[in-house]
Design an enzyme around this catalytic site. Structure first.
Site, PDB file in Angstrom:
ATOM      1  N   ASN A 197      -5.410  -3.273 -17.789  1.00 48.29           N
ATOM      2  CA  ASN A 197      -4.715  -2.199 -18.871  1.00 48.29           C
ATOM      3  C   ASN A 197      -5.650  -1.453 -19.564  1.00 48.29           C
ATOM      4  O   ASN A 197      -6.979  -1.789 -19.535  1.00 48.29           O
ATOM      5  CB  ASN A 197      -3.429  -3.087 -19.503  1.00 48.29           C
ATOM      6  N   ASP A 215       1.244  -8.870 -18.276  1.00 48.99           N
ATOM      7  CA  ASP A 215       2.430  -9.740 -18.084  1.00 48.99           C
ATOM      8  C   ASP A 215       2.584 -10.467 -16.875  1.00 48.99           C
ATOM      9  O   ASP A 215       3.060 -11.527 -16.600  1.00 48.99           O
ATOM     10  CB  ASP A 215       3.816  -8.893 -18.257  1.00 48.99           C
ATOM     11  N   LYS A 269     -11.955 -10.617   0.397  1.00 45.64           N
ATOM     12  CA  LYS A 269     -11.721  -9.082   0.056  1.00 45.64           C
ATOM     13  C   LYS A 269     -10.587  -8.532   1.225  1.00 45.64           C
ATOM     14  O   LYS A 269     -10.758  -8.950   2.385  1.00 45.64           O
ATOM     15  CB  LYS A 269     -12.853  -8.376   0.131  1.00 45.64           C
ATOM     16  N   PRO A 275       1.910 -16.848 -18.395  1.00 43.84           N
ATOM     17  CA  PRO A 275       2.348 -17.563 -19.914  1.00 43.84           C
ATOM     18  C   PRO A 275       2.320 -16.394 -21.004  1.00 43.84           C
ATOM     19  O   PRO A 275       1.326 -15.510 -20.959  1.00 43.84           O
ATOM     20  CB  PRO A 275       1.539 -18.718 -19.847  1.00 43.84           C
ATOM     21  N   ASP A 276       3.427 -16.492 -21.836  1.00 36.77           N
ATOM     22  CA  ASP A 276       3.266 -15.810 -23.075  1.00 36.77           C
ATOM     23  C   ASP A 276       2.480 -16.662 -24.027  1.00 36.77           C
ATOM     24  O   ASP A 276       2.970 -17.369 -24.707  1.00 36.77           O
ATOM     25  CB  ASP A 276       4.884 -15.477 -23.477  1.00 36.77           C
ATOM     26  N   LYS A 304      11.314  -8.593 -31.059  1.00 34.38           N
ATOM     27  CA  LYS A 304      10.085  -9.211 -30.356  1.00 34.38           C
ATOM     28  C   LYS A 304       9.797 -10.478 -31.449  1.00 34.38           C
ATOM     29  O   LYS A 304       9.522 -11.440 -30.953  1.00 34.38           O
ATOM     30  CB  LYS A 304       9.016  -8.305 -30.231  1.00 34.38           C
ATOM     31  N   LYS A 332       9.640 -14.267 -30.061  1.00 37.57           N
ATOM     32  CA  LYS A 332       8.488 -14.925 -29.878  1.00 37.57           C
ATOM     33  C   LYS A 332       8.320 -16.163 -30.854  1.00 37.57           C
ATOM     34  O   LYS A 332       7.712 -16.948 -30.613  1.00 37.57           O
ATOM     35  CB  LYS A 332       7.478 -14.067 -29.741  1.00 37.57           C
TER      36      LYS A 332
END
Ligand code: C5P
Length: 397
Positions: A208, A276, A286, A303-304, A337, A341
């Site tokens: 990201n 995520d 490859k 995993p969070d 959130k 969490k």
């Protein structure tokens, strides 16, 4: 920098003692004065002459040396330093410290000092894992003794595991942290930062746009307030701050493991942009365009980390701060959130492309606590970091 600082360095009798000679050089390079003390076992590994030459100081060895006592008594010696460092701290030295023994110069100095003490243990893995050593370690932690290491790796005795003395530069960092002043002195804070890279195959990955700038700035700001910081970072664009313990990881699963290893800490700030999802099974070779056709990527949930740590019943940091990067209904989503969490605070920010925040140098955040939301004006990421660090210091002290 350690300019003007005085370190009393007690060198224990272990093979890692050779690294203490390098430690002396590193400490002196940063401006510290190092007064070495050798245990009799240490003299089997390093000589008084090399220790004295590298430190440019007299080396102390004997509790009952009449000349030494006339020049500087052992009580005075134990108080003249700003910090006492024990490296290598052998199992025997740790046991003596935990038991309050004072039967040679090193143990007597450690009993008599009124200054902070930092130990860098080094021993065979079985000796480190022995219940007696682990019991002594707990006692020493309870006595406020500071710890650096030990590292895991190959040992001189041919075994593998935890027990290697930390490298001299890591000990220097711990010395700098121990001598730092500030409201977070004595507090250990974990910071996650950067993106994670989730491999598709050995050469491709999913990532990201996180640069790691905000997490890095937070780690630096916490360290500047005196905290010992463990900085677990994915592959970021910006270099990690100096003076923190850096743990480099690539994937979310590695980040979770590194976080669990760093616990317990007093506080934890989760600034990483953790992917995520990862590949359900990354390819070992490859993927080939011609042979495999267009690949279909099958995902599995990562995993969070924030939620996992927030929901710990044992060893949960006293203050846990998460981030919520949102593109719409920022405060509502972030408030939900925080509840979901289970963290204490959420720092919400709008990462819509038009804000230029993701990858940029500025941030506009809202701090959401149990007591409500507080929006801060747009400012640089360094200023946001400093404000967060001060808020953390207020909450933890
Ligand atoms: O769910 P979301 O990714 O928006 O949550 C953001 C917060 O949760 C951040 O503090 C981030 O560091 C943390 N997080 C995490 N592990 C994940 C996903 C997010 O620690 N797998």
């Amino acid at each position: 920098m350690l300019a003007g600082k005085r370190i009393l360095l007690i060198i224990g009798g272990g093979i890692a003692a050779f690294k203490s000679l390098d430690l002396i050089r590193r400490l002196r390079e940063r401006g510290a004065t190092v007064t070495p003390v050798l245990t009799s076992a240490a003299e089997e590994f390093v000589t008084p002459l090399s220790t004295s030459a590298l430190s440019a100081q007299k080396v102390y060895r004997d509790l009952f040396d009449l000349t030494d006592e006339a020049e500087m008594g052992h009580i005075e010696l134990s108080r003249a330093a700003d910090l006492v460092v024990v490296a290598p701290a052998t199992a025997d030295l740790m046991a003596k410290m935990a038991g309050g023994h004072a039967n040679d110069l090193a143990s007597t100095l450690l009993m008599a000092t009124d200054k902070p003490v930092l130990i860098a243990p080094a021993m065979n893995v079985r000796m480190w894992e022995h219940p007696a050593t682990q019991r002594n370690l707990k006692t020493l932690a309870g006595d406020g003794i500071l710890l650096v290491g030990p590292d895991e790796g190959d040992m001189a005795c041919g075994e593998y595991g935890p027990g290697r003395m930390s490298e001299p530069l890591a000990i220097v960092d711990a010395v700098e942290a121990a001598l730092k002043d500030g409201p977070l002195k004595g507090k250990h804070i974990l910071v996650t930062s950067g993106p994670t890279h989730e491999p598709i195959d050995p050469v491709r990955y999913i990532a990201n746009r996180s640069s790691g700038a905000q997490g890095t700035a937070i780690a630096r700001a916490l360290s500047a307030l005196g905290a010992e910081v463990t900085f677990v970072t994915g592959p970021a664009d910006v270099p990690p701050p100096l003076g923190v313990n850096v743990v480099n990881v690539q994937t979310a699963q590695q980040m979770l493991e590194a976080v669990q290893q760093a616990l317990p800490t007093d506080g934890a700030i989760f600034a990483a942009a953790v992917a995520d999802w990862r590949m359900k099974s990354a390819s070992d070779s490859k993927l080939k365009k011609d042979k495999d056709g267009t690949p279909v990527l099958e995902f599995a949930e990562n995993p969070d980390i924030l939620a996992t740590v927030s929901q710990l019943t044992k060893g949960r940091p006293e203050l846990i701060v998460g981030f919520a990067a949102e593109t719409d209904q920022v405060i509502e989503n972030a408030t939900a959130k925080r509840k979901r969490k289970g963290c204490d605070w959420i720092i919400a920010n709008d990462v819509s492309p038009e804000t230029g925040i993701m990858g940029g140098s500025e941030n506009a955040v809202t701090l959401i606590k149990d007591s409500g939301a507080e929006s801060w004006p747009r400012m640089t990421k360094d200023q946001v970091a400093s404000r967060i660090a001060h808020a953390v210091a207020e909450a933890l002290t």
